[in-house]
Design a protein around this motif. Structure first.
Motif, short mmCIF file in Angstrom:
data_model
loop_
_atom_site.label_atom_id
_atom_site.label_comp_id
_atom_site.label_asym_id
_atom_site.label_seq_id
_atom_site.Cartn_x
_atom_site.Cartn_y
_atom_site.Cartn_z
N LEU A 196 -0.82 9.82 -6.10
CA LEU A 196 -1.24 8.29 -6.36
C LEU A 196 -1.19 7.73 -4.91
O LEU A 196 -0.40 7.69 -4.23
N SER A 197 -2.39 6.92 -4.93
CA SER A 197 -2.64 5.95 -3.76
C SER A 197 -2.57 4.47 -4.60
O SER A 197 -3.39 4.41 -5.44
N LEU A 198 -2.09 3.32 -3.98
CA LEU A 198 -2.13 2.13 -4.75
C LEU A 198 -2.29 1.13 -3.63
O LEU A 198 -1.51 1.17 -2.65
N ASP A 199 -2.90 0.09 -4.00
CA ASP A 199 -2.93 -1.09 -3.23
C ASP A 199 -2.71 -2.38 -4.26
O ASP A 199 -3.57 -2.41 -5.38
N VAL A 200 -1.74 -3.00 -3.97
CA VAL A 200 -1.45 -4.12 -4.92
C VAL A 200 -1.48 -5.29 -3.89
O VAL A 200 -0.97 -5.57 -2.81
N LYS A 208 0.87 -1.26 0.17
CA LYS A 208 -0.04 0.12 0.16
C LYS A 208 0.88 1.09 -0.07
O LYS A 208 1.94 1.08 0.87
N VAL A 209 0.54 2.22 -0.84
CA VAL A 209 1.26 3.29 -0.89
C VAL A 209 -0.06 4.36 -0.87
O VAL A 209 -1.00 4.42 -1.50
N ALA A 259 -2.47 -11.36 -9.56
CA ALA A 259 -1.88 -10.17 -9.09
C ALA A 259 -3.31 -8.96 -9.22
O ALA A 259 -3.96 -9.44 -10.08
N ARG A 260 -3.22 -8.06 -8.30
CA ARG A 260 -4.37 -7.15 -8.25
C ARG A 260 -3.59 -5.87 -8.14
O ARG A 260 -3.08 -5.64 -7.42
N ASN A 261 -4.11 -4.82 -9.07
CA ASN A 261 -3.36 -3.56 -9.05
C ASN A 261 -4.42 -2.52 -9.03
O ASN A 261 -5.13 -2.19 -9.98
N GLN A 262 -4.68 -1.86 -7.78
CA GLN A 262 -5.67 -0.86 -7.86
C GLN A 262 -4.94 0.48 -7.61
O GLN A 262 -4.24 0.76 -6.57
N PHE A 263 -5.20 1.33 -8.57
CA PHE A 263 -4.84 2.71 -8.68
C PHE A 263 -5.77 3.75 -8.31
O PHE A 263 -6.76 3.81 -8.92
N ASN A 300 -14.83 14.88 -8.70
CA ASN A 300 -13.77 15.19 -7.69
C ASN A 300 -12.42 15.17 -7.87
O ASN A 300 -11.44 15.32 -7.17
N GLY A 301 -12.25 14.79 -9.34
CA GLY A 301 -10.91 14.48 -9.78
C GLY A 301 -10.15 13.31 -9.34
O GLY A 301 -8.98 13.30 -9.60
N VAL A 302 -10.95 12.37 -9.12
CA VAL A 302 -10.30 10.87 -8.78
C VAL A 302 -10.43 10.15 -9.82
O VAL A 302 -11.54 9.72 -10.24
N ILE A 303 -9.42 9.22 -10.14
CA ILE A 303 -9.59 8.35 -10.99
C ILE A 303 -9.15 7.05 -10.07
O ILE A 303 -8.16 6.87 -9.45
N ASP A 304 -10.09 6.07 -10.39
CA ASP A 304 -9.77 4.61 -9.61
C ASP A 304 -9.80 3.64 -10.53
O ASP A 304 -10.79 3.42 -11.37
N ILE A 305 -8.80 3.01 -10.79
CA ILE A 305 -8.61 2.00 -12.00
C ILE A 305 -8.19 0.57 -11.21
O ILE A 305 -7.01 0.55 -10.11
N ASN A 306 -8.50 -0.44 -11.61
CA ASN A 306 -8.33 -1.75 -11.11
C ASN A 306 -7.67 -2.56 -12.30
O ASN A 306 -8.37 -2.56 -13.42
#
Length: 516
Positions: free
Chosen positions: A236-240, A210-211, A252-256, A287-293
């Motif tokens: 950037l916040s990410l969960d991998v 997590k970052v 693998a799961r990459n949530q950006f 709100n200017g948020v991009i959520d990508i999996n």
């Protein structure tokens, strides 16, 4: 630990692993309960009851030829060195990375030749107790991309529980619990947890990283190289999560999550150019948020499988869809659907929006209300070849409704089956075209089917008729969207188009997205 001596074989002067380059340092390294077993005929045994590393520093560099500095800590064989030495001939490879394959081939050949000479002994039995890491720093530099990029990881503190190279009797090697926390670039929080065994063969692990709130402008060198635009701002916040089974299967799961991502002007001379600004406008919510999996799966035993290129390809494909399939890119936000939401279907010859088409338009309105940086252009289309008969029948229905309105004086409901013959006869009587007549010159009474056929045949249909039909479709869609509280300054009516049409073509109005 320092790298002392000449650069790695095959690396140009000043490249690769540098002379006297600091690789790993520490203030305190504690190894307690060390036991070494070198009994003849038995596997080498090494156990360490407890390890502690305090105030350590590690230097990781990706060199100009794409190699990591740690790969060059050992001196290559003479064969590999000769294979990787820079050529002086005029036709020598311009990219040092081109020399890697010959080196690997030579090393592989040497290994195969030497294998029979040395009998493989029993695998050593290595065991480590708990390992603690306190206040570590890792400095990473990427010299492979231009301009260069560097990152600093600090305050790395954590622990790894006991692990061993040999599995328990009849089982797989046990996985140790990993817990590591720190900071990236001094601001973003970093957390790595999960299970792994650095000594296990084959590799097996289950790691989560997590970052949070990593500032993105320092990553501009990557953005310029791969997209052609520098990053002006964003976090950037990410969960991998990476899970590798003993059989080599990776899941693998990459949530950006990107917040307030903004790109600057296009960089001239950049090796690539992607529509990143449009992609951001499509993906970001109000709100200017991009959520990508980005999920990934594959086998590490496949020599063609590589995680980095796959992630990069997924991201590039996502951006390219901003131009080629923007409504597919919006599909998750629209509650399902895809490219089909980029067009509004009509029955042949008509301008009426069906209830199904309205449902799709309602999804488009919802998505655009959440993305104020986007405009929408509506382009009506029609085809003379595909819609001639449909237009005539639609026009006849309008004539019947007009006759019903004239007779009742009210806005009519649809024509019923009982009303149809009576209204058709009256429309036929009023129609101004040559009709079959009897002996005394009066128009003959004809069966309904014949009257309908004559009326249809005398309804004029030409290219300009289709252009007007296409225009009316565009207006109908634009007016419906405006009626759903979509601001008119974000709605545009494109030039109507007539097309040749074929068996697969369907009457429609097309929706085109663009940045404001």
């Amino acid at each position: 630990v320092r790298a002392i001596g000449a650069p790695a074989p095959g690396a140009p002067a000043g490249k690769g692993l540098q002379q006297d380059e600091e690789i790993l340092t520490w203030k305190s390294l504690s190894l307690r309960g060390i036991a070494l077993d070198l009994a003849p005929g038995s596997p080498t045994g090494l156990s360490v009851a407890e390890t502690a590393l305090d105030d350590f520093f590690a230097r990781i560099v990706v060199n100009e030829n794409g190699r990591i500095n740690l790969q060059d800590l050992t001196r290559a064989s003479a064969t590999a060195a000769a294979a990787t030495a820079p050529a002086s001939a005029p036709d020598a490879p311009k990219n040092a990375a081109e020399n890697v394959q010959p080196a690997l081939a030579a090393a592989s050949s040497d290994a195969k030749t030497a294998a029979p000479a040395t009998a493989a002994g029993p695998e050593p039995d290595i065991r480590f107790g708990p390992v603690s890491l306190v206040n570590g720093r890792v400095y990473f530099s990427d010299r492979f991309i231009k301009p260069n990029y560097s990152a600093n990881l600090s305050e790395l503190t954590g622990k790894l529980t006991a692990f061993a190279s040999q599995p328990p009797a009849g089982g797989a090697p046990a996985l140790a619990d990993l817990e590591l926390r720190g900071r990236a670039e001094g601001t973003a929080s970093l957390e790595v947890t999960g299970k792994l065994n650095p000594l296990a063969k084959p590799l097996a692990l289950d790691i989560t990283g997590k970052v949070r709130d990593l500032e993105l402008p320092p990553l501009s060198p990557y953005a310029i190289k791969y997209a052609g635009y520098g990053i002006e701002r964003g976090k950037l916040s990410l969960d991998v999560n990476y899970s590798v089974q003993p059989d080599g299967q990776l899941t693998a799961r990459n949530q950006f999550v990107l917040n307030q991502l903004s790109f600057g002007e296009k960089v001239e001379g950049a090796p690539n150019s992607l529509p990143v600004k449009l992609a951001v406008a499509l993906l970001a919510d109000r709100n200017g948020v991009i959520d990508i999996n980005l999920p990934i799966s594959g086998s590490l035993n496949d020599p063609q499988f590589s995680i980095g290129p796959i992630v990069f390809k997924l991201i590039v494909n996502l951006i390219v869809k901003a131009v080629t399939s923007p409504f597919t890119l919006l599909a998750s936000a629209l509650g399902g659907g895809g490219d089909e939401l980029g067009m509004v279907a009509f029955a042949p010859g008509t301008t009426t929006i069906s209830s199904e088409a309205r449902q799709g338009l309602d999804k488009v309105v919802k998505a655009l209300q959440a993305r104020p940086a986007l405009n929408l252009t509506v382009v009506g289309t029609a085809s003379l070849a595909a819609e001639r008969e449909g237009y005539r029948r639609s026009r006849l229905q309008q004539m019947l409704l007009a006759e019903k309105r004239r007779a009742s004086g009210l806005a009519p409901a649809p024509v019923t089956a009982q009303e149809y013959p009576v209204l058709l006869k009256e429309v036929y009587r009023r129609a101004d075209f040559p009709k079959p007549r009897n002996l005394i010159g009066l128009a003959k009474d004809l069966p309904p089917a014949e009257m309908e056929a004559l009326l249809l045949a005398n309804i004029a249909v030409h290219e300009e008729t289709m252009r007007e039909l296409a225009q009316q479709r565009g207006l109908a869609v634009r007016d419906y969207l405006a009626g759903q509280q979509l601001p008119t300054e974000r709605l545009f009516l494109g030039a109507a188009r007539t097309v040749a049409g074929d068996a697969a073509w369907r009457p429609r109005a097309e929706l085109n997205l663009a940045m404001r």
